[in-house]
Design a protein around this motif. Structure first.
Motif, PDB file in Angstrom:
ATOM      1  N   GLN A  55       0.832  -1.145   0.059  1.00 59.47           N
ATOM      2  CA  GLN A  55      -0.022   0.096  -0.085  1.00 59.47           C
ATOM      3  C   GLN A  55       0.904   1.280   0.005  1.00 59.47           C
ATOM      4  O   GLN A  55       2.073   1.277   0.362  1.00 59.47           O
ATOM      5  N   SER A  56       0.407   2.381  -0.370  1.00 63.40           N
ATOM      6  CA  SER A  56       1.029   3.431  -0.708  1.00 63.40           C
ATOM      7  C   SER A  56       0.990   4.277   0.512  1.00 63.40           C
ATOM      8  O   SER A  56       0.180   4.273   1.665  1.00 63.40           O
ATOM      9  N   TYR A  57       2.464   4.518   0.907  1.00 67.18           N
ATOM     10  CA  TYR A  57       2.639   5.274   2.258  1.00 67.18           C
ATOM     11  C   TYR A  57       3.084   6.589   2.113  1.00 67.18           C
ATOM     12  O   TYR A  57       3.274   7.323   3.260  1.00 67.18           O
ATOM     13  N   ALA A  58       3.344   7.086   0.945  1.00 70.06           N
ATOM     14  CA  ALA A  58       4.058   8.479   0.902  1.00 70.06           C
ATOM     15  C   ALA A  58       4.060   8.896  -0.528  1.00 70.06           C
ATOM     16  O   ALA A  58       3.659   7.824  -1.283  1.00 70.06           O
ATOM     17  N   GLU A  59       4.429  10.243  -1.067  1.00 71.64           N
ATOM     18  CA  GLU A  59       4.271  10.369  -2.431  1.00 71.64           C
ATOM     19  C   GLU A  59       5.483  11.325  -2.793  1.00 71.64           C
ATOM     20  O   GLU A  59       6.154  11.982  -1.626  1.00 71.64           O
ATOM     21  N   VAL A  60       6.060  10.953  -3.937  1.00 75.19           N
ATOM     22  CA  VAL A  60       7.444  11.867  -4.571  1.00 75.19           C
ATOM     23  C   VAL A  60       6.635  12.690  -5.465  1.00 75.19           C
ATOM     24  O   VAL A  60       5.813  11.984  -6.349  1.00 75.19           O
ATOM     25  N   GLU A  61       7.150  13.917  -5.697  1.00 73.31           N
ATOM     26  CA  GLU A  61       6.706  14.675  -6.978  1.00 73.31           C
ATOM     27  C   GLU A  61       7.910  15.046  -7.729  1.00 73.31           C
ATOM     28  O   GLU A  61       8.972  15.454  -7.026  1.00 73.31           O
ATOM     29  N   SER A  62       7.587  15.180  -9.001  1.00 77.41           N
ATOM     30  CA  SER A  62       8.405  15.828  -9.971  1.00 77.41           C
ATOM     31  C   SER A  62       7.793  17.061 -10.310  1.00 77.41           C
ATOM     32  O   SER A  62       6.707  17.372  -9.811  1.00 77.41           O
ATOM     33  N   VAL A  63       8.355  17.731 -11.230  1.00 69.12           N
ATOM     34  CA  VAL A  63       7.349  19.253 -11.735  1.00 69.12           C
ATOM     35  C   VAL A  63       6.134  18.714 -12.219  1.00 69.12           C
ATOM     36  O   VAL A  63       5.080  19.572 -12.044  1.00 69.12           O
ATOM     37  N   LYS A  64       6.040  17.746 -13.059  1.00 66.85           N
ATOM     38  CA  LYS A  64       4.798  17.587 -13.827  1.00 66.85           C
ATOM     39  C   LYS A  64       4.013  16.137 -13.329  1.00 66.85           C
ATOM     40  O   LYS A  64       3.071  15.516 -14.002  1.00 66.85           O
ATOM     41  N   ALA A  65       4.351  15.653 -12.270  1.00 63.99           N
ATOM     42  CA  ALA A  65       4.037  14.144 -11.788  1.00 63.99           C
ATOM     43  C   ALA A  65       3.871  14.028 -10.343  1.00 63.99           C
ATOM     44  O   ALA A  65       4.875  14.483  -9.823  1.00 63.99           O
ATOM     45  N   VAL A  66       2.740  13.222  -9.975  1.00 62.56           N
ATOM     46  CA  VAL A  66       3.018  12.865  -8.431  1.00 62.56           C
ATOM     47  C   VAL A  66       3.005  11.298  -8.666  1.00 62.56           C
ATOM     48  O   VAL A  66       2.181  10.685  -9.195  1.00 62.56           O
ATOM     49  N   SER A  67       3.716  10.668  -7.754  1.00 61.30           N
ATOM     50  CA  SER A  67       3.800   9.172  -7.816  1.00 61.30           C
ATOM     51  C   SER A  67       3.774   8.699  -6.303  1.00 61.30           C
ATOM     52  O   SER A  67       4.152   9.159  -5.565  1.00 61.30           O
ATOM     53  N   ASP A  68       2.972   7.583  -6.311  1.00 60.55           N
ATOM     54  CA  ASP A  68       2.737   7.027  -4.879  1.00 60.55           C
ATOM     55  C   ASP A  68       3.831   6.123  -4.674  1.00 60.55           C
ATOM     56  O   ASP A  68       4.499   5.457  -5.461  1.00 60.55           O
ATOM     57  N   VAL A  69       4.197   6.213  -3.442  1.00 59.19           N
ATOM     58  CA  VAL A  69       5.177   5.196  -2.865  1.00 59.19           C
ATOM     59  C   VAL A  69       4.876   4.031  -2.270  1.00 59.19           C
ATOM     60  O   VAL A  69       4.143   4.201  -1.209  1.00 59.19           O
ATOM     61  N   PHE A  70       5.000   2.888  -2.567  1.00 60.09           N
ATOM     62  CA  PHE A  70       4.334   1.645  -2.099  1.00 60.09           C
ATOM     63  C   PHE A  70       5.213   0.796  -0.856  1.00 60.09           C
ATOM     64  O   PHE A  70       6.469   0.980  -1.264  1.00 60.09           O
ATOM     65  N   ALA A  71       4.687   0.323   0.097  1.00 62.00           N
ATOM     66  CA  ALA A  71       5.617  -0.155   0.982  1.00 62.00           C
ATOM     67  C   ALA A  71       5.942  -1.611   0.559  1.00 62.00           C
ATOM     68  O   ALA A  71       5.033  -2.439   0.555  1.00 62.00           O
ATOM     69  N   PRO A  72       7.180  -1.875   0.751  1.00 61.13           N
ATOM     70  CA  PRO A  72       7.417  -3.404   0.359  1.00 61.13           C
ATOM     71  C   PRO A  72       7.210  -4.278   1.307  1.00 61.13           C
ATOM     72  O   PRO A  72       7.054  -5.449   1.299  1.00 61.13           O
ATOM     73  N   LEU A  73       7.296  -3.722   2.674  1.00 63.34           N
ATOM     74  CA  LEU A  73       6.871  -4.428   3.663  1.00 63.34           C
ATOM     75  C   LEU A  73       6.262  -3.689   5.003  1.00 63.34           C
ATOM     76  O   LEU A  73       5.832  -2.494   4.674  1.00 63.34           O
ATOM     77  N   SER A  74       5.473  -4.714   5.677  1.00 63.87           N
ATOM     78  CA  SER A  74       4.587  -3.693   6.724  1.00 63.87           C
ATOM     79  C   SER A  74       5.514  -3.332   7.973  1.00 63.87           C
ATOM     80  O   SER A  74       6.266  -4.137   8.457  1.00 63.87           O
ATOM     81  N   GLY A  75       5.299  -2.583   8.726  1.00 60.12           N
ATOM     82  CA  GLY A  75       5.731  -1.865  10.051  1.00 60.12           C
ATOM     83  C   GLY A  75       5.396  -0.613  10.511  1.00 60.12           C
ATOM     84  O   GLY A  75       4.464  -0.098   9.901  1.00 60.12           O
ATOM     85  N   GLU A  76       6.163  -0.279  11.297  1.00 57.75           N
ATOM     86  CA  GLU A  76       5.978   1.156  11.849  1.00 57.75           C
ATOM     87  C   GLU A  76       7.136   2.107  11.580  1.00 57.75           C
ATOM     88  O   GLU A  76       8.139   1.596  11.705  1.00 57.75           O
ATOM     89  N   VAL A  77       6.745   3.295  11.120  1.00 60.73           N
ATOM     90  CA  VAL A  77       7.892   4.125  10.731  1.00 60.73           C
ATOM     91  C   VAL A  77       8.437   4.672  12.001  1.00 60.73           C
ATOM     92  O   VAL A  77       7.865   5.271  12.792  1.00 60.73           O
ATOM     93  N   VAL A  78       9.991   4.301  12.042  1.00 60.32           N
ATOM     94  CA  VAL A  78      10.644   4.953  13.026  1.00 60.32           C
ATOM     95  C   VAL A  78      11.506   6.032  13.023  1.00 60.32           C
ATOM     96  O   VAL A  78      12.001   6.837  13.627  1.00 60.32           O
ATOM     97  N   ALA A  79      11.836   6.224  11.533  1.00 59.09           N
ATOM     98  CA  ALA A  79      12.696   7.364  11.092  1.00 59.09           C
ATOM     99  C   ALA A  79      12.154   7.774   9.593  1.00 59.09           C
ATOM    100  O   ALA A  79      11.828   6.999   8.644  1.00 59.09           O
ATOM    101  N   VAL A  80      12.456   9.250   9.253  1.00 53.99           N
ATOM    102  CA  VAL A  80      12.315   9.454   8.084  1.00 53.99           C
ATOM    103  C   VAL A  80      13.651  10.462   7.329  1.00 53.99           C
ATOM    104  O   VAL A  80      13.895  10.994   8.573  1.00 53.99           O
TER     105      VAL A  80
END
Lengths: 525, 131, 448
Positions: free
Chosen positions: B57-82
């Motif tokens: 499932q998507s957990y974040a987005e990355v953007e370029s100037v003309k596009a937005v892309s979902d970032v999918f989690a390869p594994l499940s868990g709890e975010v401890v750092a960004v």
């Protein structure tokens, strides 16, 4: 970079704020003819500004020069060919500016008693009638301010309609070729977007539509001709499927310029239509507005129209009719905006419709379609077609889409490069990279107000750019060369946004400023 | 990073994400292919620390100037750092997608999910088929 | 052939031949027969330019415009003087006829105007980021509601009844779509919003509180207190504001407002019977990526020259589609140009001078009328009074060539005998005294 002999460098990029010098002024206030009480006596200290807003201090001559110089950096329709697909950049008749500026229009207060605004209300009433006739739907609200605003009004009407029938629904269908405003509108209206696919012919995929048109679908939003410039041949079947599901059928009027006087959305079975008065009906686009997005609707949608509605009442003594604003509409969705809408735009639209008449409007659409097909034929010739093949090669309507795939693969230049090189030829590029399902798309809409020689010239420009790219693709990749600026760092602008000017001393510690700030004191990176 | 590369020590997800597993935690990022397809990244919108991410499932987005892309989690868990660097320098995702351009670190909730991820060879084969 | 198209008979033959069809009709073969209009469209035939000009002028002559009466009518749009420089600049084809600046290299004029506009709006509102305009004031209010929903995911909007009735109506209409409840807070005894009432109205599910400065009655609100009360439970504070009084009033941003929106007609735009004008939308920095509509940003070209682009476009409908921050694309660029030219014409000191003149004349007029004020506290640009016999006042004023203002009962049942009187720099002391004379005759008639 600040070569004084380069006319594009330096001084002329100063903002109006940087031209400010303390003590200068353009405005002289009218005499104060009432007691000059101190502000502190009239306002509590807590409400008063500590320092004045940092607006420019500038003389009228410098003000006029500044904005005149800026204006010279815009390409504009009065200057040259502007085949921006889906935008219908047709000529803006100059008469329209004159009639809109008449004081009886321009200086009329929106809350003037209807008794003293009969001319304005009659104009709106006549315009409603004309738009209803063009759409083939009986009722019109002029209120929405733009196409996207009309779309939102249309979906709010759809919501009100279904809710009044006791069956709120949750989904709206949009084709994958749709303008982005359609899905964005769906979300704002509280619905969920369900995408419908495109068939190999460029029309709506009927099987996909049948599968998705269930009892929870509130509406199908359709642009027809669609964003590929194609009229959907299956429109009758689409209409049946949507109405059998109990949904409304919404006509996105972005492409109405192809069919005026030829086919009417209402006759086809659409329930709600929006018009883009700044496209089809020549309101000048103003560099990004104003526009207007009136809607026409079927009888069953009428009770929900926004307030106020312009209505024509029988005359008080059986003589002249009386035009009024009707607020008492209990089922209305309410107001989309302030007052009655963009009246200044209505004046221009009405002038256009009166100038052309019914036959002239039909001719406009005929010539728009003729011009598009002619230009398409010119671009289908050898030397162009192998680089810019037509996507979905059928008879098009008022616009068509080519793919830059061939140019990318065989010449190493992308659609963006071709578009930028067009700027050096003083023609505006077509819409690029839309619709999304065509790779490297260029969407071309010449409009009816272009002559044959303009179209021939544009085809020649395309050919010249492709030939040049065959010799040296780097030329296109570096274009433009003759515009006021060359390609701009859009990524940089998005990464570290500078969206307002700031005086340098407001932010002395900012290293980005200290490092690379020109003498002007700009806040650029 | 100009040339495509897919390090052997990473695990890959078919939505073009990678995971570097270190004990109970894993670092996530996007692959060379993903950053190349997106173009110059101008913004990374990270999840909050403590957020739960779910595999596929998507957990974040990355953007370029003309596009937005979902970032999918390869594994499940709890975010401890960004990756805080990305707020100022999102281009690190392009320049160094497996190093300084990492996105989040996650405390894994189900290490058995690892088995479903691809190794570098399998991911590269997937890209060849896709292209 | 119409005057705007120019296909000669010979060209028509050549073009059809190039296309490979025999007639114009064949080009429409894709439209099913049954759906084509079998008759001429039922509109009168076209007319010459001169005839159309005369017809529209005749319609216009049936309107009574602001130069034909002394008008005290405001209630959201005002009879301000529009300087000649605006006519000159706005009629330049270079500003009037381009599309949205999709090709920045040949749109630097329009883009820089947007950037300057954003800067001016930031200055007025005391908020660091502004977009390049939205449709009008009320739709800007509705857009703020949508932002509040996306930001907080809460479901209530609390609105002072001091907000313009059209803003409240537009908010309700839009909120019905995005699924939020709108709760109104009545005005207090002196025509001002009551901080305690706001505090009582907000709860943990309130996404935003909406205030207006000055409010619809012209009352200068205790904005700082109201914002503090409204934000008690984490709601966003949205302030609608008239940009001219902001020349002397404390900017909403400095008082804690998260968003400031408003109607831009007063900044160099025509009345135009209600539009087009523009709405502005400014916000705190953290909402930059959530703003609706176009935003211009500064950057450099490949040679290092300063330039401007539309930026942060990933917020917008053409990229983010169903997840966009708003569906708007066409806004009001030309009207926003009028706005920034007007503010530059006024200049730093001129804006203050104009606002102070309006402030003094407003207070003078309220006193001169000698009627019981609905809002007896500080007012600017507008004030409301109880009128013993409104119909008689309108009747006498009209006969004296005066439009006395706005009947509050149209939107406020609670002010049945209320009259809203607007003052601009165009209403002189002599104008005010004439209205005062009519008011005086009404007072006497009632007491007699």
């Amino acid at each position: 970079m600040s070569d004084p002999l380069d006319p594009r460098a330096g001084e002329d990029t100063l903002t109006i704020f940087e031209r400010s010098r303390e003590g200068r002024r353009a405005f002289v206030p009218p005499r104060c003819d009432v007691p000059e009480l101190p502000v502190e006596e009239l306002l509590p200290q807590s409400a008063v500004r500590d320092r004045s807003a940092e607006l420019p201090e500038i003389t009228e001559p410098e003000l006029v020069r500044h904005y005149t110089t800026l204006s010279s950096k815009n390409f504009h329709l009065d200057e040259g060919f502007y085949p921006l697909g889906s935008c219908t950049m047709k000529h803006n008749p100059k008469l329209h500016e004159r009639v809109a500026a008449v004081p009886g229009h321009a200086r009329l207060h929106p809350l003037q008693d209807p008794e003293y605004a009969q001319g304005a209300l009659e104009l709106m009433s006549r315009l409603q009638g004309a738009l209803a006739e063009i759409a083939g739907l009986p009722h019109v609200s002029l209120q929405p301010s733009a196409g996207s605003h009309g779309e939102l009004a249309g979906l709010l009407l759809t919501r009100a309609y279904h809710e009044a029938n006791g069956e709120p629904r949750s989904k709206v269908l949009t084709p994958d070729t749709a303008h982005g405003t359609n899905p964005a509108t769906v979300t704002m209206a509280g619905y969920q977007v369900v995408k419908v696919g495109t068939d190999p012919d460029g029309g709506v995929d009927l099987d996909d539509l049948r599968a998705k048109a269930d009892a929870d679908v509130a509406c199908l939003m359709l642009t027809n001709p669609n964003t590929l410039g194609l009229f959907d041949r299956n429109i009758e079947e689409i209409e049946r499927i949507v109405h059998d599901a109990g949904a409304t059928l919404y006509y996105d009027g972005a492409n109405l310029n192809a069919v005026m006087g030829i086919a009417r959305p209402g006759d086809i079975g659409f329930d709600i239509v929006h018009f883009n008065l700044h496209k089809t009906f020549t309101q000048p686009h103003g560099g990004g507005g104003p526009g207007a997005g009136p809607i026409a609707v079927a009888d069953r949608i009428e009770p929900f129209l926004p307030v106020p509605q312009v209505v024509r009442r029988p005359g008080r003594n059986g003589t002249e009719p009386f035009f009024d604003l009707e607020y008492d509409r209990p089922l209305s969705i309410g107001k989309m905006r302030g007052f009655q809408g963009n009246f200044g735009v209505f004046v221009r639209t009405y002038a256009y419709i009166r100038s052309l008449g019914g036959d002239g409007l039909k001719e406009a659409s005929q010539v728009a379609v003729l011009n598009a097909n002619y230009l398409k034929a010119l671009l289908a010739r050898d030397g162009i077609a192998e680089y810019l093949p037509i996507a979905f090669d059928r008879t098009c309507m008022h616009e068509f889409v080519v793919s830059g795939r061939g140019a990318k693969e065989r010449l190493g230049v992308r659609t963006l490069d071709i578009a930028k090189r067009m700027l050096d030829h003083r023609v505006h590029p077509p819409t690029v990279y839309f619709p999304l399902l065509v790779e490297e798309a260029l969407m071309i809409e010449p409009t009816e107000t272009e002559t044959k020689e303009r179209l021939d010239h544009f085809a020649g420009v395309v050919r010249a750019i492709l030939e040049e790219a065959g010799d040296d693709p780097e030329i296109a990749k570096g274009a433009p060369y003759t515009a006021p600026v060359r390609r701009l760092d859009e990524a940089g602008a998005a990464k570290r946004p500078v969206v307002r000017w700031r005086a340098r001393d407001e932010n002395p510690g900012d290293p980005a400023r200290a490092q690379d700030a020109p003498a002007s004191g700009t806040g650029a990176m | 990073m100009a040339e495509a590369s897919y390090p052997d020590d990473l695990k890959y997800h078919e939505e073009h994400d990678w995971a570097r597993v270190e004990g109970e935690q894993a670092t996530f990022g996007v692959t060379w292919y993903a950053q190349d397809a997106l173009g110059e990244v101008v913004f990374f919108d990270p999840p909050e620390i403590g957020a739960h991410v779910t595999k596929d499932q998507s957990y974040a987005e990355v953007e370029s100037v003309k596009a937005v892309s979902d970032v999918f989690a390869p594994l499940s868990g709890e975010v401890v750092a960004v990756n805080e660097i990305l707020a100022e320098s999102p281009e690190k995702i392009n320049e160094d997608p497996y190093g300084e351009g990492w996105l989040v670190r996650v405390k894994l909730s189900d290490p058995s999910e690892l088995d479903s991820l691809l190794d570098a060879d399998a991911y590269e084969r997937l890209l060849e088929v896709g292209a | 052939m119409s005057r705007y198209t120019g296909v000669t008979d010979r060209e028509l033959r050549e073009m059809l031949e190039e296309i490979g069809v025999g007639s114009l009709d064949e080009l429409f073969a894709e439209i099913p027969e049954a759906l084509r209009l079998r008759r001429d469209i039922d509109l009168p035939p076209g007319r010459s330019e001169q005839e159309v000009f005369e017809e529209l002028s005749a319609l216009a002559a049936r309107n009574r415009h602001c130069d034909e009466e002394i008008t005290f009518l405001g209630a959201g749009m005002y009879d301000h003087y529009v300087p000649a420089v605006i006519d000159t600049l706005l009629q330049r084809s270079e500003f009037l006829t381009p599309y949205t600046p999709y090709q920045p290299e040949v749109s630097q004029g329009g883009l820089q105007v947007m950037f300057e506009f954003q800067t001016a709006i930031s200055e007025l509102t005391g908020l660091p980021v502004s977009n390049a305009s939205v449709y009008d004031g009320p739709s800007a209010v509705a857009a703020a509601g949508y932002l509040a929903k996306l930001e907080t995911r809460r479901s209530r909007l609390v609105v002072s009844r001091g907000l313009h009735p059209h803003s409240r109506a537009a908010l309700r209409t839009h909120a019905a779509g995005y699924g939020m409840e709108v709760v109104e807070v009545p005005l207090g005894a002196e025509g001002a919003t009551d901080a305690a009432a706001i505090e009582a109205a907000v709860d943990d599910d309130t996404a935003a509180v909406f205030l207006q400065q000055p409010n619809f009655l012209g009352t200068v609100e205790e904005l700082g207190e109201l914002i503090e009360a409204g934000k008690r439970t984490g709601a966003l504070a949205v302030c609608a504001a008239d940009p001219l009084p902001l020349g002397i009033l404390k900017p909403p941003g400095e008082l804690g407002a998260d968003i400031c929106v408003g109607e831009g007609q007063t900044l160099g735009n025509r009345l135009d019977f209600g539009g087009p004008s523009f709405g502005f939308f400014a916000a705190a920095e953290r909402f930059l990526r959530k703003l609706p509509g176009r935003i211009a940003g500064e950057t450099r070209d490949v040679d290092g020259r300063r330039g401007f682009v539309l930026t942060l476009q990933t917020r917008e409908q053409h990229i983010r589609r169903e997840k966009a921050t708003h569906n708007i694309c066409t806004a009001q660029a030309l009207n926003a140009l009028a706005g920034v030219v007007y503010l530059s014409w006024l200049g730093r000191r001129g804006l203050v001078e104009l606002a102070e003149l309006m402030l003094r004349r407003t207070h003078y007029a309220r006193e001169a009328l000698g009627l019981e004020a609905i809002n007896p506290g500080p007012v600017v640009r507008e004030f409301a009074v109880h009128v013993p016999d409104l119909d008689a006042l309108f009747d006498r004023a009209r006969r004296a060539g005066i439009n006395p203002g706005y009947r509050l009962a149209r939107d406020y049942a609670e002010y049945e005998d209320g009259l809203l009187v607007a003052i601009t720099e165009r209403r002189t002391r002599a104008d005010i005294d004439r209205l005062a004379a009519v008011a005086g005759s009404i007072r006497e008639a009632v007491t007699a």
